[in-house]
Design a protein around this motif. Structure first.
Motif, short mmCIF file in Angstrom:
data_model
loop_
_atom_site.label_atom_id
_atom_site.label_comp_id
_atom_site.label_asym_id
_atom_site.label_seq_id
_atom_site.Cartn_x
_atom_site.Cartn_y
_atom_site.Cartn_z
N SER A 18 7.40 21.47 68.47
CA SER A 18 7.68 20.89 67.10
C SER A 18 9.05 20.97 66.73
N LEU A 19 9.80 20.15 66.17
CA LEU A 19 11.21 20.31 65.57
C LEU A 19 11.05 19.80 64.09
N GLU A 20 12.01 20.86 63.49
CA GLU A 20 12.13 20.54 62.23
C GLU A 20 13.53 20.68 61.65
N VAL A 206 23.35 24.66 64.99
CA VAL A 206 22.76 25.56 65.79
C VAL A 206 21.19 25.38 65.64
N ILE A 207 20.61 25.15 66.62
CA ILE A 207 19.00 24.87 66.77
C ILE A 207 18.49 26.03 67.56
N LEU A 208 17.23 26.59 66.82
CA LEU A 208 16.75 27.83 67.86
C LEU A 208 15.05 27.50 67.41
N GLY A 209 14.53 27.52 68.73
CA GLY A 209 12.96 27.42 68.20
C GLY A 209 12.50 26.37 67.65
N GLY A 210 13.31 25.15 67.82
CA GLY A 210 12.96 23.95 67.16
C GLY A 210 13.35 23.92 65.53
N ARG A 211 14.08 24.75 65.27
CA ARG A 211 14.47 24.91 63.87
C ARG A 211 15.97 24.71 63.60
N LEU A 212 16.60 23.65 62.88
CA LEU A 212 17.94 23.88 62.37
C LEU A 212 18.17 25.12 61.51
N CYS A 213 19.21 25.85 62.28
CA CYS A 213 19.26 27.28 61.63
C CYS A 213 20.59 27.48 60.81
#
Length: 236
Positions: A18-20, A206-213
């Motif tokens: 899942s991408l958020e 920066v995207i980590l674990g499907g999340r924009l951080c």
């Protein structure tokens, strides 16, 4: 100016992944890097911008128009995949001409536009060669030519330099800057290389674990105060 991208409340499901992305904007003519670990969701975001598959929630707007409702020929974007995705049964010329033919361009215009872009990338001499016998650097230039011959407002690149040797990579860094200047387009590229993002981009997501951080100016990638997850990823 054309080439703006707005991501709003995006949720994408791809199998178990899942991408958020709650909110992200890319300015016209910006060079924007998407940075993250393998499997973090970088390519899923890139393909979402291209409108490659349906979203679970949210919208991506290209110059204010929802990519999901825009016909492909009206999205005004080009995409170059990591493996270049050249058609093996077509010559270099035929690969570059493919999109123009699909758009119904007359043969004389196809010949003029393909010839011009092959000359720009110094690959006229391999126009009648097939992808199986050309080098990695040449394949990269063919893939760029195929995307840019359509004169897109937005150019999407999926880890465009990862498979290249250092010398070829340096030459193509210069090519990318030239492309940006000549075609006056927005460029979004995926990378896992910190230095590449910092050297080539205006800003970095920066995207980590499907999340924009995080989204930061590239020059300040290592100077910003980040949360623990991003700091760990950057080795800070």
């Amino acid at each position: 100016m054309a080439g703006r991208i707005d991501v709003e409340g995006l949720r994408v499901k791809r199998g178990s992944f899942s991408l958020e992305v709650d909110k992200l904007s890319v300015e016209p003519r910006e060079v924007f890097a998407i940075l993250g670990e393998t499997g973090a969701g970088k390519t899923v975001l890139l393909e979402s911008i291209a409108g490659a598959f349906p979203f679970s929630a949210g919208h991506i707007l290209l110059d204010g128009k929802d990519v999901e409702t825009l016909p492909i020929q009206q999205r005004h974007l080009g995409i170059v995949y990591q493996d270049y995705a050249l058609f093996p049964h077509m010559t270099v010329y035929e690969n570059v001409a493919y999109g123009l033919r699909m758009n119904g361009c007359p043969p004389s215009e196809i010949d003029q536009r393909v010839g011009a872009v092959l000359e720009l990338f110094s690959i006229e001499r391999i126009a009648e060669s097939y992808p199986g016998i050309i080098s990695g650097g040449e394949s990269q230039r063919v893939a760029l030519s195929r995307a840019l011959v359509l004169e897109p407002d937005i150019l999407l690149l999926d880890e465009p330099f990862s498979a290249l040797d250092p010398a070829t990579k340096e030459r193509l860094y210069a090519t990318l800057r030239d492309v940006h200047e000549r075609f006056d387009c927005t460029i979004v590229f995926v990378t896992h290389d910190f230095e590449e993002a910092r050297r080539l981009a205006d800003r970095v997501a920066v995207i980590l674990g499907g999340r924009l951080c995080a989204v930061v100016p590239a020059a300040e990638l290592f100077d910003q105060m980040h949360d623990a997850e991003v700091a760990r990823f950057l080795g800070l």
